[in-house]
Design a protein around this motif. Structure first.
Motif, PDB file in Angstrom:
ATOM      1  N   UNK A 114       0.838  -1.207   0.000  1.00  0.00           N
ATOM      2  CA  UNK A 114       0.000   0.000   0.000  1.00  0.00           C
ATOM      3  C   UNK A 114       0.872   1.256   0.000  1.00  0.00           C
ATOM      4  N   UNK A 115       1.885   1.262   0.835  1.00  0.00           N
ATOM      5  CA  UNK A 115       2.793   2.411   0.915  1.00  0.00           C
ATOM      6  C   UNK A 115       3.515   2.624  -0.419  1.00  0.00           C
ATOM      7  N   UNK A 116       3.939   1.544  -1.045  1.00  0.00           N
ATOM      8  CA  UNK A 116       4.623   1.663  -2.339  1.00  0.00           C
ATOM      9  C   UNK A 116       3.700   2.279  -3.389  1.00  0.00           C
ATOM     10  N   UNK A 117       2.426   1.886  -3.367  1.00  0.00           N
ATOM     11  CA  UNK A 117       1.452   2.486  -4.303  1.00  0.00           C
ATOM     12  C   UNK A 117       1.261   3.967  -4.002  1.00  0.00           C
ATOM     13  N   UNK A 118       1.138   4.317  -2.723  1.00  0.00           N
ATOM     14  CA  UNK A 118       0.990   5.723  -2.325  1.00  0.00           C
ATOM     15  C   UNK A 118       2.178   6.547  -2.785  1.00  0.00           C
ATOM     16  N   UNK A 119       3.359   5.984  -2.626  1.00  0.00           N
ATOM     17  CA  UNK A 119       4.590   6.711  -2.958  1.00  0.00           C
ATOM     18  C   UNK A 119       4.683   7.029  -4.444  1.00  0.00           C
ATOM     19  N   UNK A 120       3.976   6.276  -5.281  1.00  0.00           N
ATOM     20  CA  UNK A 120       4.003   6.536  -6.722  1.00  0.00           C
ATOM     21  C   UNK A 120       3.356   7.868  -7.065  1.00  0.00           C
ATOM     22  N   UNK A 121       2.416   8.315  -6.225  1.00  0.00           N
ATOM     23  CA  UNK A 121       1.651   9.515  -6.557  1.00  0.00           C
ATOM     24  C   UNK A 121       1.888  10.690  -5.610  1.00  0.00           C
ATOM     25  N   UNK A 122       2.727  10.512  -4.593  1.00  0.00           N
ATOM     26  CA  UNK A 122       2.977  11.649  -3.698  1.00  0.00           C
ATOM     27  C   UNK A 122       4.412  12.163  -3.885  1.00  0.00           C
ATOM     28  N   UNK A 123       4.862  12.942  -2.974  1.00  0.00           N
ATOM     29  CA  UNK A 123       6.169  13.605  -3.102  1.00  0.00           C
ATOM     30  C   UNK A 123       7.318  12.804  -2.475  1.00  0.00           C
ATOM     31  N   UNK A 124       7.150  11.520  -2.310  1.00  0.00           N
ATOM     32  CA  UNK A 124       8.214  10.705  -1.736  1.00  0.00           C
ATOM     33  C   UNK A 124       9.440  10.762  -2.641  1.00  0.00           C
ATOM     34  N   UNK A 125      10.597  11.115  -2.093  1.00  0.00           N
ATOM     35  CA  UNK A 125      11.818  11.203  -2.920  1.00  0.00           C
ATOM     36  C   UNK A 125      12.166   9.843  -3.542  1.00  0.00           C
ATOM     37  N   UNK A 126      12.775   9.872  -4.717  1.00  0.00           N
ATOM     38  CA  UNK A 126      13.098   8.624  -5.424  1.00  0.00           C
ATOM     39  C   UNK A 126      13.943   7.642  -4.598  1.00  0.00           C
ATOM     40  N   UNK A 127      14.929   8.127  -3.844  1.00  0.00           N
ATOM     41  CA  UNK A 127      15.767   7.205  -3.070  1.00  0.00           C
ATOM     42  C   UNK A 127      14.981   6.529  -1.943  1.00  0.00           C
ATOM     43  N   UNK A 128      13.954   7.192  -1.444  1.00  0.00           N
ATOM     44  CA  UNK A 128      13.097   6.589  -0.418  1.00  0.00           C
ATOM     45  C   UNK A 128      12.185   5.542  -1.071  1.00  0.00           C
ATOM     46  N   UNK A 129      11.656   5.860  -2.239  1.00  0.00           N
ATOM     47  CA  UNK A 129      10.848   4.884  -2.979  1.00  0.00           C
ATOM     48  C   UNK A 129      11.658   3.623  -3.266  1.00  0.00           C
ATOM     49  N   UNK A 130      12.910   3.809  -3.647  1.00  0.00           N
ATOM     50  CA  UNK A 130      13.783   2.669  -3.928  1.00  0.00           C
ATOM     51  C   UNK A 130      13.968   1.829  -2.670  1.00  0.00           C
ATOM     52  N   UNK A 131      14.211   2.479  -1.555  1.00  0.00           N
ATOM     53  CA  UNK A 131      14.409   1.752  -0.292  1.00  0.00           C
ATOM     54  C   UNK A 131      13.138   0.995   0.096  1.00  0.00           C
ATOM     55  N   UNK A 132      11.990   1.629  -0.063  1.00  0.00           N
ATOM     56  CA  UNK A 132      10.711   0.961   0.230  1.00  0.00           C
ATOM     57  C   UNK A 132      10.531  -0.260  -0.668  1.00  0.00           C
ATOM     58  N   UNK A 133      10.842  -0.102  -1.950  1.00  0.00           N
ATOM     59  CA  UNK A 133      10.692  -1.203  -2.910  1.00  0.00           C
ATOM     60  C   UNK A 133      11.629  -2.361  -2.557  1.00  0.00           C
ATOM     61  N   UNK A 134      12.863  -2.042  -2.175  1.00  0.00           N
ATOM     62  CA  UNK A 134      13.812  -3.089  -1.769  1.00  0.00           C
ATOM     63  C   UNK A 134      13.300  -3.851  -0.540  1.00  0.00           C
ATOM     64  N   UNK A 135      12.760  -3.109   0.406  1.00  0.00           N
ATOM     65  CA  UNK A 135      12.220  -3.725   1.623  1.00  0.00           C
ATOM     66  C   UNK A 135      11.078  -4.667   1.271  1.00  0.00           C
ATOM     67  N   UNK A 136      10.151  -4.183   0.446  1.00  0.00           N
ATOM     68  CA  UNK A 136       9.014  -4.992   0.031  1.00  0.00           C
ATOM     69  C   UNK A 136       9.470  -6.227  -0.745  1.00  0.00           C
ATOM     70  N   UNK A 137      10.358  -6.045  -1.706  1.00  0.00           N
ATOM     71  CA  UNK A 137      10.826  -7.177  -2.512  1.00  0.00           C
ATOM     72  C   UNK A 137      11.515  -8.237  -1.657  1.00  0.00           C
ATOM     73  N   UNK A 138      12.309  -7.809  -0.702  1.00  0.00           N
ATOM     74  CA  UNK A 138      13.000  -8.765   0.164  1.00  0.00           C
ATOM     75  C   UNK A 138      12.003  -9.531   1.027  1.00  0.00           C
TER      76      UNK A 138
END
Length: 175
Positions: A114-138
């Motif tokens: 859910x957070x990863x989807x939210x981050x696609x449309x808000x002002x979350x910085x790209x490096x934070x999105x990457x970290x969130x995605x890595x966490x989710x994928x792991x």
């Protein structure tokens, strides 16, 4: 049931470990007693053995039943429920792992999705999105590994457990 010093130490230690795992100490002690008990026990027998209040035992038994760690049975002519733990340690470990997955790991994966989807449309910085995605994928990778292993026949699971760290012999060397 008369508790020997070793049995008391087992129950006390299980209670201590339970509190470290996020389980109420007396609930873990009830589980330890039922795990050791050769026969199912009535609530009043549990109260007497552990010197716990009836309300504490009743609440603990309900929690253990919710975790699917304790079941009830009745003897012919006896109105009292008797409680017993899962006898097989492999089955016990599987129930604990599956329940923790369902209560903790799976909801965390859902929240991260859910957070990863939210981050696609808000002002979350790209490096934070990457970290969130890595966490989710792991976490998804570990969850897939668990579900794949859980589907294997018990004999295969046991063989893998017995193999343990020796599995590294079959993996490519790193570095």
């Amino acid at each position: 049931m008369k508790l020997t010093p070793a049995m008391q130490d087992f129950i006390l230690h299980w209670g201590e470990m339970g509190s470290k795992w996020g389980v109420n100490r007396s609930v873990a002690q009830i589980h330890a007693l039922l795990h050791l008990a050769p026969e199912p026990m009535a609530a009043d027998e549990i109260c007497a053995a552990l010197n716990l209040a009836r309300s504490n035992v009743s609440t603990g038994l309900k929690e253990l039943q919710g975790w699917k760690l304790v079941s009830t049975s009745r003897d012919l002519g006896d109105r009292r429920d008797k409680f017993h733990s899962i006898r097989d340690m492999f089955d016990l470990a599987q129930v604990v792992i599956e329940e923790r997955r369902n209560r903790e790991f799976a909801p965390t994966i859902a929240a991260l999705e859910k957070v990863a989807e939210e981050a696609k449309t808000d002002q979350t910085p790209p490096h934070i999105k990457t970290r969130m995605a890595e966490t989710l994928q792991t976490m998804q990778m570990f969850d897939k590994w668990y579900t794949d292993v859980a589907r294997l026949p018990r004999g295969v699971q046991m063989a893998a457990l017995k193999l343990g760290g020796q599995i590294v012999r079959f993996l490519p060397k790193s570095g």
